[in-house]
Enzyme design. Structure first.
Site, PDB file in Angstrom:
ATOM      1  N   HIS A  44       0.857  -1.189   0.000  1.00 19.56           N
ATOM      2  CA  HIS A  44       0.000   0.000   0.000  1.00 19.56           C
ATOM      3  C   HIS A  44       0.897   1.244   0.000  1.00 19.56           C
ATOM      4  O   HIS A  44       2.020   1.206   0.499  1.00 19.56           O
ATOM      5  CB  HIS A  44      -0.848  -0.043   1.271  1.00 19.56           C
ATOM      6  CG  HIS A  44      -1.876   1.022   1.376  1.00 19.56           C
ATOM      7  ND1 HIS A  44      -1.586   2.295   1.795  1.00 19.56           N
ATOM      8  CD2 HIS A  44      -3.209   1.014   1.119  1.00 19.56           C
ATOM      9  CE1 HIS A  44      -2.692   3.021   1.799  1.00 19.56           C
ATOM     10  NE2 HIS A  44      -3.693   2.263   1.384  1.00 19.56           N
ATOM     11  N   ASP A  98       3.155  -4.260   8.158  1.00 22.34           N
ATOM     12  CA  ASP A  98       1.946  -3.455   7.988  1.00 22.34           C
ATOM     13  C   ASP A  98       0.765  -4.411   8.237  1.00 22.34           C
ATOM     14  O   ASP A  98       0.479  -5.275   7.411  1.00 22.34           O
ATOM     15  CB  ASP A  98       1.937  -2.889   6.560  1.00 22.34           C
ATOM     16  CG  ASP A  98       0.619  -2.225   6.198  1.00 22.34           C
ATOM     17  OD1 ASP A  98      -0.277  -2.147   7.067  1.00 22.34           O
ATOM     18  OD2 ASP A  98       0.482  -1.789   5.038  1.00 22.34           O
ATOM     19  N   GLN A 119      -4.380  -4.905   7.077  1.00 25.90           N
ATOM     20  CA  GLN A 119      -5.339  -5.865   6.517  1.00 25.90           C
ATOM     21  C   GLN A 119      -5.278  -7.211   7.228  1.00 25.90           C
ATOM     22  O   GLN A 119      -6.002  -8.142   6.859  1.00 25.90           O
ATOM     23  CB  GLN A 119      -5.071  -6.084   5.017  1.00 25.90           C
ATOM     24  CG  GLN A 119      -5.177  -4.851   4.161  1.00 25.90           C
ATOM     25  CD  GLN A 119      -6.613  -4.329   4.036  1.00 25.90           C
ATOM     26  OE1 GLN A 119      -7.576  -5.052   4.309  1.00 25.90           O
ATOM     27  NE2 GLN A 119      -6.765  -3.076   3.651  1.00 25.90           N
ATOM     28  N   LYS A 136     -10.419  -0.338  10.480  1.00 23.91           N
ATOM     29  CA  LYS A 136     -10.538  -1.517   9.624  1.00 23.91           C
ATOM     30  C   LYS A 136     -10.937  -2.744  10.438  1.00 23.91           C
ATOM     31  O   LYS A 136     -11.058  -3.841   9.913  1.00 23.91           O
ATOM     32  CB  LYS A 136      -9.218  -1.774   8.892  1.00 23.91           C
ATOM     33  CG  LYS A 136      -8.938  -0.748   7.788  1.00 23.91           C
ATOM     34  CD  LYS A 136      -7.804  -1.207   6.905  1.00 23.91           C
ATOM     35  CE  LYS A 136      -7.144  -0.105   6.103  1.00 23.91           C
ATOM     36  NZ  LYS A 136      -7.974   0.512   5.083  1.00 23.91           N
ATOM     37  N   CYS A 177      -4.718   1.934  -3.960  1.00 27.13           N
ATOM     38  CA  CYS A 177      -3.534   2.564  -3.347  1.00 27.13           C
ATOM     39  C   CYS A 177      -2.259   1.757  -3.523  1.00 27.13           C
ATOM     40  O   CYS A 177      -1.241   2.066  -2.924  1.00 27.13           O
ATOM     41  CB  CYS A 177      -3.724   2.876  -1.867  1.00 27.13           C
ATOM     42  SG  CYS A 177      -4.944   4.159  -1.582  1.00 27.13           S
TER      43      CYS A 177
END
Lengths: 144, 398
Positions: free
Chosen positions: B113, B190, B193, B216, B353
């Protein structure tokens, strides 16, 4: 024009876009136009001689509305002087803003006269106009 | 599952929300907990001289504790930020920028991303080190083998999403970390997600830094988490200075900062948001993150199976998470999204993104359906049925 006819014209211009090319056109003025809020991204190629728009082609990826709007705009602008082109765009803007406008000048682009009902599609309709306005302005600054 | 907990699904019973990779719907318990703060004890934090402020401190620090437990970290290893983006920027500019030199290399991938690409690009342009890319395999996945091949003696940090937001593959983070550590390379994960969907145990994975966002995982917008190993956080430099983060100051030479993690939380924090996030952590714990993941994968498999029946649908990714990306042959992804929106189905069209992923996949834009715990098979049936007739899509997309 009823909404079915409008839809047909838009779809026809989307399926068979006028002067859409796959590659860059040498010798033409190149102007990119894209929308921040979506993924429409087109390049316009413009050929101007003696203040007359001789030809416009385009390439890139854009939604059905943007593609159709570009196709119709190109058909309407080829052969016009820069002054006539700017006048056409003023009438087109008037139509989008629900002001009075000259429907003869706007021509086939009248298919977008109800865009105000779908505010999120306005950016799609005006995508090619943003590019061509920038290109013409730059041409005028350089040549006059 | 648990659809009755989501007020938005009550007020919009026809809403089919398949854009959970972008953000998620909010359960009533989270909204109530946030509202309670505003209605009952809306004082500032760290002003413990009166009752309601003390209550704020206890609630706020209580969420730090719950967050730590949620990812198996220590309480002082949890920094609250505004989201994954701020967390990743703080890691890149607060920690690594001060340690990298022009010969060093940073390893990322084309599937990251923007928030895990641009901070590193910026560091490259500021100090002259090099950002390199781990090649993706034929399915656009990261393999340990390719990580090993990409490492050189100058590699100092590997920064990867645990689950990517377009491809949706779960990376072998534990194995990558183990190998990276054997070469003295730090690993940033990261988790935007992944933390909302799969059990994330920072001790088991042994990751050095982790970033994720509350919104999220059904939490409020504007809250994120930065996890870092305590000794690494000790060496990180704050990017924001002001109230709440200093112990005392007198002159430029005499500034004493508070300890980790407070020194990274200058100014009034997003108190209501953090408190609301606490409610969501309790909520997820009560359902069980493994049950959420199981449900998502079951739905995803069902969606893929149904989509495969349609010849004009090209499935771009079929992964181990609840993310499905596809294209309808000959139709621009945005037009597909506009068409589905007419039936109250929310999907995302675009490059999501991950703007350099096209270098690898050769596909610029896609439609993405990303699933979560409240989605159902009935919703998938409606969605798939709407994609069966290509002429209908073309007729109705404008």
């Amino acid at each position: 024009m009823n909404s079915l006819t409008k839809r047909e014209i838009i779809l026809d211009n989307y399926s068979n876009p006028f002067n859409k090319v796959a590659e860059e056109v040498p010798g033409y003025i190149k102007e990119n136009s894209r929308n921040e809020s979506c993924i429409d991204n087109i390049d316009l190629y413009i050929d101007i001689k003696d203040n007359i728009i001789k030809d416009i082609k385009f390439s890139g990826e854009a939604c059905a509305i943007s593609t159709a709007s570009t196709s119709i705009m190109i058909k309407n602008l080829i052969g016009k002087s820069i002054e006539e082109a700017l006048n056409y765009m003023t009438e087109f803007d008037n139509m989008l803003e629900e002001k009075e406008y000259n429907s003869d000048i706007v021509g086939e682009a009248k298919v977008f006269d109800e865009t105000y009902k779908q505010i999120n599609r306005r950016t799609c309709v005006i995508l090619p106009y943003k590019g061509i306005k920038r290109a013409l302005k730059e041409y005028l600054t350089k040549n006059n | 599952m648990n659809r009755e907990d989501f007020p938005i699904l009550k007020s919009n019973p026809n809403l089919i929300y398949f854009d959970n990779g972008a953000t998620t719907l909010k359960p009533k318990c989270m909204i109530d907990r946030t509202k309670e703060y505003y209605e009952l004890y809306s004082a500032n934090a760290h002003r413990g001289d009166y009752g309601i402020s003390l209550k704020v401190d206890m609630a706020f620090e209580g969420v730090r504790e719950s967050t730590a437990k949620f990812i198996n970290a220590e309480k002082n290893e949890i920094i609250f930020t505004s989201g994954s983006t701020e967390s990743l920027n703080l890691i890149a500019f607060g920690y690594f920028k001060n340690r990298l030199n022009s010969n060093d290399e940073i390893l990322i991938s084309y599937a990251e991303h923007a928030s895990n690409v641009l901070p590193w690009f910026r560091i490259q342009s500021e100090i002259g080190c090099k950002v390199n890319f781990i090649p993706l395999d034929n399915s656009e996945h990261i393999t340990l083998e390719n990580v090993k091949k990409s490492i050189t003696e100058n590699t100092k940090v590997i920064s990867l999403a645990h689950i990517t937001n377009v491809i949706g593959d779960i990376r072998p983070i534990k194995e990558i970390v183990e190998y990276a550590h054997s070469k003295n390379i730090l690993v940033v994960v990261d988790g935007a997600q992944s933390v909302p969907h799969i059990k994330t145990d920072v001790k088991d994975l042994d990751i050095d830094f982790l970033a994720f966002s509350a919104h999220k995982m059904m939490g409020p917008t504007g809250v994120g988490v930065l996890y870092g190993k305590y000794n690494l956080l000790k060496g990180m430099v704050p990017l924001m200075y002001g109230g709440g983060m200093n112990e005392r100051f007198d002159s430029p030479e005499c500034v004493e900062l508070k300890d980790v993690p407070t020194r990274f939380e200058a100014g009034t924090p997003n108190i209501a948001g953090v408190i609301g996030f606490g409610a969501v952590l309790d909520y997820i714990n009560s359902i069980g993150i493994d049950n959420i993941y199981k449900h998502e994968v079951e739905l995803k498999d069902y969606m893929i199976e149904k989509l495969k029946e349609i010849s004009h649908v090209n499935i771009i990714s079929n992964s181990d998470s609840g993310i499905v990306t596809f294209n309808v042959e000959g139709i621009f992804p945005q037009d597909v999204a506009v068409y589905l929106d007419k039936y109250n189905i929310c999907v995302r069209a675009g490059n999501h993104c991950a703007k350099i992923l096209k270098n690898e996949t050769k596909v610029n834009n896609t439609v993405r359906a990303s699933l979560y715990m409240y989605n159902t098979k009935e919703e998938i049936d409606k969605f798939v049925d709407l994609l069966r007739d290509k002429d209908k899509i073309i007729r109705e997309m404008i």
